[in-house]
Design a protein around this motif. Structure first.
Motif, PDB file in Angstrom:
ATOM      1  N   GLY A  43      34.432  45.651  37.053  1.00 37.19           N
ATOM      2  CA  GLY A  43      34.332  44.300  37.219  1.00 37.19           C
ATOM      3  C   GLY A  43      35.792  43.818  37.950  1.00 37.19           C
ATOM      4  O   GLY A  43      36.704  44.639  37.920  1.00 37.19           O
ATOM      5  N   CYS A  44      35.653  42.649  38.402  1.00 36.51           N
ATOM      6  CA  CYS A  44      36.884  41.974  38.862  1.00 36.51           C
ATOM      7  C   CYS A  44      37.463  41.123  37.888  1.00 36.51           C
ATOM      8  O   CYS A  44      36.544  40.070  37.600  1.00 36.51           O
ATOM      9  CB  CYS A  44      36.665  41.086  40.210  1.00 36.51           C
ATOM     10  N   ARG A  45      38.675  40.948  37.496  1.00 36.19           N
ATOM     11  CA  ARG A  45      39.257  40.191  36.385  1.00 36.19           C
ATOM     12  C   ARG A  45      39.964  39.001  37.179  1.00 36.19           C
ATOM     13  O   ARG A  45      40.958  39.705  37.870  1.00 36.19           O
ATOM     14  CB  ARG A  45      39.938  40.913  35.306  1.00 36.19           C
ATOM     15  N   MET A  46      39.811  37.742  36.803  1.00 36.27           N
ATOM     16  CA  MET A  46      41.023  36.915  37.194  1.00 36.27           C
ATOM     17  C   MET A  46      41.820  36.235  36.162  1.00 36.27           C
ATOM     18  O   MET A  46      41.257  35.739  35.121  1.00 36.27           O
ATOM     19  CB  MET A  46      40.234  35.607  38.046  1.00 36.27           C
ATOM     20  N   TRP A  47      43.101  36.462  36.118  1.00 34.64           N
ATOM     21  CA  TRP A  47      43.652  35.976  34.909  1.00 34.64           C
ATOM     22  C   TRP A  47      45.319  35.592  35.539  1.00 34.64           C
ATOM     23  O   TRP A  47      45.736  36.135  36.420  1.00 34.64           O
ATOM     24  CB  TRP A  47      43.837  37.234  33.834  1.00 34.64           C
ATOM     25  N   PRO A  48      45.869  34.663  34.775  1.00 35.60           N
ATOM     26  CA  PRO A  48      47.045  34.284  35.121  1.00 35.60           C
ATOM     27  C   PRO A  48      48.160  35.029  34.532  1.00 35.60           C
ATOM     28  O   PRO A  48      48.701  34.796  33.672  1.00 35.60           O
ATOM     29  CB  PRO A  48      47.224  32.820  34.497  1.00 35.60           C
ATOM     30  N   VAL A  83      41.781  43.249  39.800  1.00 35.75           N
ATOM     31  CA  VAL A  83      42.262  41.931  39.253  1.00 35.75           C
ATOM     32  C   VAL A  83      42.909  40.979  40.393  1.00 35.75           C
ATOM     33  O   VAL A  83      43.669  41.541  41.182  1.00 35.75           O
ATOM     34  CB  VAL A  83      43.563  42.571  38.031  1.00 35.75           C
ATOM     35  N   ILE A  84      42.747  39.841  39.933  1.00 37.18           N
ATOM     36  CA  ILE A  84      43.062  38.711  40.837  1.00 37.18           C
ATOM     37  C   ILE A  84      44.159  37.917  39.989  1.00 37.18           C
ATOM     38  O   ILE A  84      43.877  37.445  38.529  1.00 37.18           O
ATOM     39  CB  ILE A  84      41.983  37.763  41.349  1.00 37.18           C
ATOM     40  N   ILE A  85      45.460  37.722  40.535  1.00 38.64           N
ATOM     41  CA  ILE A  85      46.353  36.990  39.670  1.00 38.64           C
ATOM     42  C   ILE A  85      46.205  35.497  39.829  1.00 38.64           C
ATOM     43  O   ILE A  85      46.137  35.135  41.039  1.00 38.64           O
ATOM     44  CB  ILE A  85      47.791  37.242  40.243  1.00 38.64           C
ATOM     45  N   GLY A  86      45.893  34.750  38.894  1.00 45.57           N
ATOM     46  CA  GLY A  86      45.540  33.308  38.990  1.00 45.57           C
ATOM     47  C   GLY A  86      44.955  32.814  37.786  1.00 45.57           C
ATOM     48  O   GLY A  86      44.232  33.443  37.303  1.00 45.57           O
ATOM     49  N   ASP A  87      44.773  31.700  37.918  1.00 43.98           N
ATOM     50  CA  ASP A  87      44.235  30.834  36.702  1.00 43.98           C
ATOM     51  C   ASP A  87      42.739  30.268  37.269  1.00 43.98           C
ATOM     52  O   ASP A  87      42.591  29.524  38.268  1.00 43.98           O
ATOM     53  CB  ASP A  87      44.924  29.459  36.114  1.00 43.98           C
ATOM     54  N   PRO A  88      41.610  31.175  36.622  1.00 46.76           N
ATOM     55  CA  PRO A  88      40.394  30.747  37.213  1.00 46.76           C
ATOM     56  C   PRO A  88      39.907  29.257  37.190  1.00 46.76           C
ATOM     57  O   PRO A  88      39.146  28.810  37.988  1.00 46.76           O
ATOM     58  CB  PRO A  88      39.481  31.792  36.592  1.00 46.76           C
ATOM     59  N   ALA A  89      40.521  28.480  36.426  1.00 47.68           N
ATOM     60  CA  ALA A  89      40.087  27.308  36.133  1.00 47.68           C
ATOM     61  C   ALA A  89      40.822  26.394  37.220  1.00 47.68           C
ATOM     62  O   ALA A  89      40.224  25.473  37.589  1.00 47.68           O
ATOM     63  CB  ALA A  89      40.446  26.673  34.777  1.00 47.68           C
ATOM     64  N   THR A  90      41.991  26.853  38.001  1.00 43.86           N
ATOM     65  CA  THR A  90      42.707  25.868  38.880  1.00 43.86           C
ATOM     66  C   THR A  90      42.899  26.630  40.260  1.00 43.86           C
ATOM     67  O   THR A  90      43.047  25.896  41.218  1.00 43.86           O
ATOM     68  CB  THR A  90      44.036  25.439  38.239  1.00 43.86           C
ATOM     69  N   LYS A  92      40.921  29.353  41.660  1.00 45.40           N
ATOM     70  CA  LYS A  92      39.821  29.826  42.213  1.00 45.40           C
ATOM     71  C   LYS A  92      39.437  29.089  43.135  1.00 45.40           C
ATOM     72  O   LYS A  92      39.020  27.863  43.030  1.00 45.40           O
ATOM     73  CB  LYS A  92      38.876  30.425  41.119  1.00 45.40           C
ATOM     74  N   SER A  93      38.611  29.709  44.459  1.00 46.70           N
ATOM     75  CA  SER A  93      38.254  28.905  45.438  1.00 46.70           C
ATOM     76  C   SER A  93      36.984  29.743  46.196  1.00 46.70           C
ATOM     77  O   SER A  93      37.273  31.176  45.999  1.00 46.70           O
ATOM     78  CB  SER A  93      39.219  28.339  46.592  1.00 46.70           C
ATOM     79  N   ALA A  94      36.185  29.242  46.902  1.00 43.29           N
ATOM     80  CA  ALA A  94      35.327  29.824  47.790  1.00 43.29           C
ATOM     81  C   ALA A  94      36.268  30.932  48.854  1.00 43.29           C
ATOM     82  O   ALA A  94      35.803  32.142  48.935  1.00 43.29           O
ATOM     83  CB  ALA A  94      34.336  29.141  48.433  1.00 43.29           C
ATOM     84  N   ALA A  95      36.964  30.445  49.177  1.00 42.75           N
ATOM     85  CA  ALA A  95      37.918  31.056  50.305  1.00 42.75           C
ATOM     86  C   ALA A  95      38.527  32.343  49.777  1.00 42.75           C
ATOM     87  O   ALA A  95      38.639  33.516  50.475  1.00 42.75           O
ATOM     88  CB  ALA A  95      39.083  30.243  51.057  1.00 42.75           C
ATOM     89  N   LEU A  96      39.069  32.030  48.394  1.00 39.31           N
ATOM     90  CA  LEU A  96      39.735  33.356  47.689  1.00 39.31           C
ATOM     91  C   LEU A  96      38.833  34.353  47.590  1.00 39.31           C
ATOM     92  O   LEU A  96      38.971  35.385  47.800  1.00 39.31           O
ATOM     93  CB  LEU A  96      40.418  32.825  46.556  1.00 39.31           C
ATOM     94  N   LEU A  97      37.576  33.805  46.942  1.00 36.91           N
ATOM     95  CA  LEU A  97      36.582  35.052  46.413  1.00 36.91           C
ATOM     96  C   LEU A  97      36.081  35.647  47.672  1.00 36.91           C
ATOM     97  O   LEU A  97      35.563  36.983  47.611  1.00 36.91           O
ATOM     98  CB  LEU A  97      35.310  34.112  45.849  1.00 36.91           C
ATOM     99  N   ARG A  98      35.993  34.872  48.935  1.00 39.94           N
ATOM    100  CA  ARG A  98      35.556  35.617  50.063  1.00 39.94           C
ATOM    101  C   ARG A  98      36.712  36.525  50.626  1.00 39.94           C
ATOM    102  O   ARG A  98      36.380  37.555  51.193  1.00 39.94           O
ATOM    103  CB  ARG A  98      35.022  34.594  51.239  1.00 39.94           C
ATOM    104  N   ALA A  99      37.883  36.146  50.441  1.00 42.56           N
ATOM    105  CA  ALA A  99      39.038  37.158  50.931  1.00 42.56           C
ATOM    106  C   ALA A  99      38.931  38.362  49.868  1.00 42.56           C
ATOM    107  O   ALA A  99      39.089  39.428  50.446  1.00 42.56           O
ATOM    108  CB  ALA A  99      40.187  36.489  50.783  1.00 42.56           C
ATOM    109  N   PHE A 100      38.635  38.050  48.576  1.00 39.92           N
ATOM    110  CA  PHE A 100      38.454  39.286  47.902  1.00 39.92           C
ATOM    111  C   PHE A 100      37.401  40.147  48.246  1.00 39.92           C
ATOM    112  O   PHE A 100      37.462  41.374  48.262  1.00 39.92           O
ATOM    113  CB  PHE A 100      38.312  38.883  46.457  1.00 39.92           C
ATOM    114  N   GLY A 101      36.267  39.627  48.643  1.00 37.45           N
ATOM    115  CA  GLY A 101      35.086  40.416  49.166  1.00 37.45           C
ATOM    116  C   GLY A 101      35.280  41.098  50.211  1.00 37.45           C
ATOM    117  O   GLY A 101      35.066  42.346  50.564  1.00 37.45           O
TER     118      GLY A 101
END
Length: 359
Positions: A43-48, A83-90, A92-101
């Motif tokens: 999986g991909c984990r997003m966490w600050p 892992v993605i560095i950041g707070d998923p509540a604040t 996260k964006s569609a652009a970020l997720l597509r960049a990860f893709g």
């Protein structure tokens, strides 16, 4: 533009990539630990995370755990993690997720990604717009959906197997079970335990989910800093890893540990502390394999992948580990690690023979 920068991985790891996309704010890592048993999956984990170095340490630890998990689950997949560095509540964006893709796509099929902490099925759908290697999707011919219910079911079945070993019966009625962490998996597990008649104790930082557990499941609430002061029969860690240290193991009143969190032991030596105290620890990477078993059918594009039947293999594996531990005197994690070493060695030998046959 999404950028991938190769980093030198530690010995025993195949690949470590730092990923960045300044425009969307994407920062993180993808680690491929082993492809001995097949393409890496995890999986991909997003966490600050406090720092990039903390994120790097986590992705290495998690990727290695996925190799162990996937090997023992016998699903034809290796181990990897993102892992993605950041707070998923604040953050996260569609652009970020597509960049990860796009970052996943650039690895050319070496790594399949899916949901983990901070990432949902809808988030994976965004990543999947850029790559076919994003799975755990909610729609499509092979879509497996949210893996959390399958993870929770596997943990529940293993808990019953562990209870049979420790208490002489797999009946959970009246057992005091403390569930730490009421995310998707933890809440689903709590629901199963309530239905089985267990006396639930729950702990989480989110007051709303605690209120829900108290209202719907009759749970008793425990403050996070008082977990190891509680009288309990079974401890179910379902939050982040490292919860079991030598100090907390000494305080633990449970006789069985069985939960969904990855890397529950702060260090390998904690397993011996638990064993010496008469506490049976069920290795987390065996217990929590239900999610990846569910997703594996999607990765393999299989119409006949029977997730429910394959879930039963998890508790059978736990029973084998417990039996070997009992007769050998080894800790359960040592027994499980030995099994993984054997599987990986065989996979490497088979690959070598195949190469030699082609030459």
């Amino acid at each position: 533009m999404t950028e991938l920068r190769e980093e030198t991985p530690p010995e025993g790891f195949e690949r470590l990539v730092r990923i960045e996309d300044p425009e969307s704010g994407l920062r993180g890592f993808i680690c491929i630990h082993s492809t001995a048993c097949g393409p890496a999956a995890g999986g991909c984990r997003m966490w600050p995370y406090d720092s990039p170095e903390a994120a790097r340490r986590d992705v290495l630890r998690l990727a290695e755990g996925m190799t162990h998990k996937n090997a023992l689950a016998d699903i034809g997949l290796g181990g990897g993690k993102a892992v993605i560095i950041g707070d998923p509540a604040t953050d996260k964006s569609a652009a970020l997720l597509r960049a990860f893709g796009r970052a996943v796509e650039a690895l050319g099929g070496q790594y399949y990604t899916a949901e983990d902490v901070g990432i949902s099925t809808d988030d994976m759908a965004q990543a999947a717009m850029e790559t076919p290697y994003a799975v755990g999707l909610g729609s499509g011919r092979y879509a497996s959906g949210d893996p959390s219910p399958f993870t929770a079911e596997g943990v529940f079945q293993c808990m019953k197997a562990g209870a049979d070993e420790v208490f002489g019966t797999d009946e959970l009625t009246g057992r005091r079970v403390l569930v730490q962490g009421l995310g998707h998996v933890g809440m689903a597990l709590a629901g199963k335990l309530h239905a089985a008649g267990a006396k639930l104790i729950v702990s989480d930082l989110d007051r709303a989910v605690l209120d829900r557990a108290m209202r719907d499941l009759g749970a008793t609430i425990c403050p996070p800093d008082a977990i190891f002061d509680q009288e309990m029969d079974i401890f179910a860690p379902c939050a982040l890893g490292g919860i079991l240290t030598h100090d907390t193991a000494d305080k633990l009143t449970a006789r069985l540990v069985c939960g969904a969190a990855n890397n529950q032991l702060a260090s390998a030596g904690v397993a011996e502390t638990l064993r010496a105290a008469g506490i049976r620890y069920l290795p987390d990477y065996v217990v929590n394999a239900g999610g990846i078993i569910s997703i594996a059918g999607e990765i393999h594009r299989s119409d006949d992948w029977n997730r429910e039947a394959r879930l039963t293999t998890i508790s059978r594996r736990i029973r084998d580990i417990l039996a070997t531990s009992r007769t050998s005197g080894k800790t359960t994690i040592a027994v499980a690690n030995d099994m993984v070493d054997g599987i990986l060695a065989k996979a490497a030998n088979d690959a070598r023979r195949e190469r030699e046959g082609l030459e």
